[in-house]
Design an enzyme around this catalytic site. Structure first.
Site, PDB file in Angstrom:
ATOM      1  N   TYR A 141      -5.523   5.577   5.622  1.00  0.00           N
ATOM      2  CA  TYR A 141      -5.579   4.727   6.818  1.00  0.00           C
ATOM      3  C   TYR A 141      -4.685   5.329   7.896  1.00  0.00           C
ATOM      4  O   TYR A 141      -3.712   6.015   7.585  1.00  0.00           O
ATOM      5  CB  TYR A 141      -5.099   3.315   6.468  1.00  0.00           C
ATOM      6  CG  TYR A 141      -5.904   2.648   5.380  1.00  0.00           C
ATOM      7  CD1 TYR A 141      -7.189   2.167   5.627  1.00  0.00           C
ATOM      8  CD2 TYR A 141      -5.382   2.505   4.093  1.00  0.00           C
ATOM      9  CE1 TYR A 141      -7.926   1.550   4.619  1.00  0.00           C
ATOM     10  CE2 TYR A 141      -6.116   1.889   3.086  1.00  0.00           C
ATOM     11  CZ  TYR A 141      -7.372   1.416   3.354  1.00  0.00           C
ATOM     12  OH  TYR A 141      -8.102   0.805   2.363  1.00  0.00           O
ATOM     13  N   ARG A 162      -5.746   4.301 -11.613  1.00  0.00           N
ATOM     14  CA  ARG A 162      -5.064   5.601 -11.608  1.00  0.00           C
ATOM     15  C   ARG A 162      -4.857   6.117 -13.023  1.00  0.00           C
ATOM     16  O   ARG A 162      -3.916   6.884 -13.292  1.00  0.00           O
ATOM     17  CB  ARG A 162      -3.728   5.454 -10.875  1.00  0.00           C
ATOM     18  CG  ARG A 162      -3.738   6.154  -9.540  1.00  0.00           C
ATOM     19  CD  ARG A 162      -2.579   5.791  -8.670  1.00  0.00           C
ATOM     20  NE  ARG A 162      -3.089   5.107  -7.499  1.00  0.00           N
ATOM     21  CZ  ARG A 162      -2.540   4.054  -6.937  1.00  0.00           C
ATOM     22  NH1 ARG A 162      -1.413   3.557  -7.416  1.00  0.00           N
ATOM     23  NH2 ARG A 162      -3.093   3.503  -5.885  1.00  0.00           N
ATOM     24  N   LYS A 365     -10.418  -0.089   1.338  1.00  0.00           N
ATOM     25  CA  LYS A 365     -10.691  -1.481   0.970  1.00  0.00           C
ATOM     26  C   LYS A 365     -11.648  -2.128   1.968  1.00  0.00           C
ATOM     27  O   LYS A 365     -11.393  -2.089   3.167  1.00  0.00           O
ATOM     28  CB  LYS A 365      -9.381  -2.267   0.948  1.00  0.00           C
ATOM     29  CG  LYS A 365      -8.381  -1.760  -0.079  1.00  0.00           C
ATOM     30  CD  LYS A 365      -7.069  -2.498   0.052  1.00  0.00           C
ATOM     31  CE  LYS A 365      -6.022  -1.953  -0.906  1.00  0.00           C
ATOM     32  NZ  LYS A 365      -5.522  -0.609  -0.507  1.00  0.00           N
TER      33      LYS A 365
HETATM   34  C1  LIG Z   1      -4.361  -0.220  -0.597  1.00  0.00           C
HETATM   35  C2  LIG Z   1      -3.919   0.977   0.089  1.00  0.00           C
HETATM   36  C3  LIG Z   1      -3.050   0.901   1.182  1.00  0.00           C
HETATM   37  C4  LIG Z   1      -2.526  -0.422   1.709  1.00  0.00           C
HETATM   38  O1  LIG Z   1      -3.561  -1.175   2.272  1.00  0.00           O
HETATM   39  P1  LIG Z   1      -3.258  -2.616   2.900  1.00  0.00           P
HETATM   40  O2  LIG Z   1      -4.611  -3.170   3.206  1.00  0.00           O
HETATM   41  O3  LIG Z   1      -2.418  -2.379   4.109  1.00  0.00           O
HETATM   42  O4  LIG Z   1      -2.531  -3.396   1.870  1.00  0.00           O
HETATM   43  C5  LIG Z   1      -2.682   2.064   1.800  1.00  0.00           C
HETATM   44  N1  LIG Z   1      -3.154   3.254   1.380  1.00  0.00           N
HETATM   45  C6  LIG Z   1      -4.003   3.367   0.339  1.00  0.00           C
HETATM   46  C7  LIG Z   1      -4.503   4.704  -0.048  1.00  0.00           C
HETATM   47  C8  LIG Z   1      -4.409   2.229  -0.345  1.00  0.00           C
HETATM   48  O5  LIG Z   1      -5.241   2.332  -1.391  1.00  0.00           O
END
Ligand SMILES: *Cc1c(COP(=O)(O)O)cnc(C)c1O
Ligand code: SF4
Length: 416
Positions: A141, A162, A365
């Site tokens: 992200y 994992r 997500k």
């Molecule tokens: C889940 C996750 C996050 C955090 O996601 P949020 O929606 O902010 O809780 C960040 N990086 C990765 C790779 C994830 O899988």
């Protein structure tokens, strides 16, 4: 309340009487000492003793769990080369020895089903390795990273997304390099949020964790730090006043725990969570939707309400990732949606997590919601409430209702 009462009440068939099931699952009971009843408190309450004495071998399982099934026996052997078996004595005592389908048991005792691999299953279902700029860092992200700090956990979940790396049973040989991971974060000012995970970061000593948090906090653009951990559930003894005093230096620091079933929320866990909450740490919970564990409306409702009583806000419910050998633990997305629908409007909004699918292959997500918007066009949106009643909300592009439409548009319709 004794742990015997807990066993009895928790094993009632969930469909029998929803209200009494919910009521009984919402009681807090101690995990008890079980086979370790002779042990001095100083050992039992010592997290290092709990770790040293984990149930890791078939021989221990056979001795401690006379109802061990052939599928579990085969699973325990298989685990050596797939994902290690390790269960803290504390958590082991939550297993109902009389019930082969006990929801606690299904999460941590391996089964031969783990050898059944469907064509769509993957070793790295969320595509983490392909989104790794440096080993142990997943930058998917724009503004945040997942920082893997270890490949060890207090106990191992059979559905772990994992499992390619945790416990090192497959020989992945994960070696985080904090200097490189921290250097990447320092060199990327867009990263304002760092999520420490693994493996379980709270397995570190207070000193090691403090060192890592201090170095992270020295990076000016890191605004927000959180820790993903299942230790409060697997090893509540690890949550000491000293740990909490150390953690509270690093605010804003959030913790996401991982609990799946109301029976995991014992008096021991509630006390550990109270220490964390009293240290000013906002707590969230992530659950995985698992077959014969929590794929049930009454169980899920009891769970989220019990989490609130522990000052934990339910955060995410994950559709089980397509991890190799997890079909026996997977539930349909449809079931997940039905559970979500049974919560919204029927219980406290704070108790309602977001249901997500971590998109296979690395899409991140994605929120999955029951359909509350029945139609949406240029001048109105037709919505449905939690009881199934239909309403219209008129709107023009600037947000004001269209003049000639006002009046009739606010009429509510009969339930669909
Ligand atoms: C889940 C996750 C996050 C955090 O996601 P949020 O929606 O902010 O809780 C960040 N990086 C990765 C790779 C994830 O899988
Ligand atoms: S605690 Fe988390 S990382 Fe560890 S085995 Fe369970 S799901 Fe995987």
């Amino acid at each position: 309340m004794s742990s015997d009462t807990l066993w009895e009440t928790a094993e009632k068939p969930p469909s029998a009487d929803m209200e009494s099931t919910v009521a009984s699952l919402k009681q807090f009971a101690s995990a008890g000492r079980g086979p370790w009843h002779h042990l001095p408190d100083s050992d039992w309450n010592d997290w290092r003793w709990q770790l040293k004495n984990r149930v890791t071998t078939l021989e221990q399982l056979e001795r401690l769990l006379p109802s061990l099934t052939p599928a579990e026996r085969a699973g325990a052997i298989l685990a050596r080369s797939k994902l290690a078996m390790a269960i803290t004595p504390y958590f082991f005592n939550l297993i109902d020895p009389a019930n082969p389908e006990c929801p606690i048991r299904r999460q941590v005792i391996p089964r031969a089903d783990e050898t059944e691999v469907a064509p769509w299953e993957m070793a790295d279902p969320c595509g983490e390795d392909s989104h790794s700029p440096v080993p142990g860092l997943v930058h998917r992200y724009p503004d945040r990273v997942l920082f893997l700090v270890t490949d060890r956990c207090a106990a191992y979940c059979r559905y772990c997304t994992r499992s390619r790396l945790v416990s090192n049973a497959t020989g992945y040989d994960f070696h985080p390099d904090f200097d490189r991971q921290l250097a990447y974060i320092a060199a990327h000012p867009e990263i304002r949020d760092v999520l420490l995970s693994g493996g379980d970061p709270l397995l570190f000593t207070d000193e090691k964790l403090e060192y890592l948090l201090t170095r992270l906090r020295a990076i000016p653009h890191v605004e927000f730090v959180r820790i993903g951990t299942r230790i409060p559930v697997f090893l509540p003894q690890r949550i000491t006043p000293e740990l909490c005093a150390m953690l509270r230096q690093f605010h804003p620091l959030f913790i996401s725990i991982h609990s799946n079933h109301p029976r995991e929320l014992t008096t021991e866990v509630r006390a550990a969570l109270a220490l964390l909450a009293d240290a000013g740490i906002p707590l969230g919970n992530q659950s995985v939707l698992l077959r014969h564990v929590n794929d049930d409306k009454a169980i899920m409702r009891a769970h989220v309400q019990k989490l609130l009583m522990c000052r934990v806000r339910p955060y995410y419910v994950y559709q089980c990732d397509l991890i190799t050998g997890s079909a026996h633990l997977r539930t349909s997305v449809k079931t997940g949606l039905e559970i979500m629908q049974s919560l919204r409007g029927h219980t406290t909004g704070y108790a309602i997590p977001q249901f997500v699918i971590d998109a296979p292959g690395g899409g991140g997500k994605v929120p999955i919601n029951p359909e509350y918007v029945l139609s949406h066009n240029h001048d109105r949106v037709v919505i449905r409430n939690f009881e199934g009643r239909v309403f219209e909300y008129p709107e023009a592009p600037d947000g004001t209702p269209i003049a000639e439409a006002t009046g009739s548009r606010f009429v509510s319709h009969e339930a669909v």
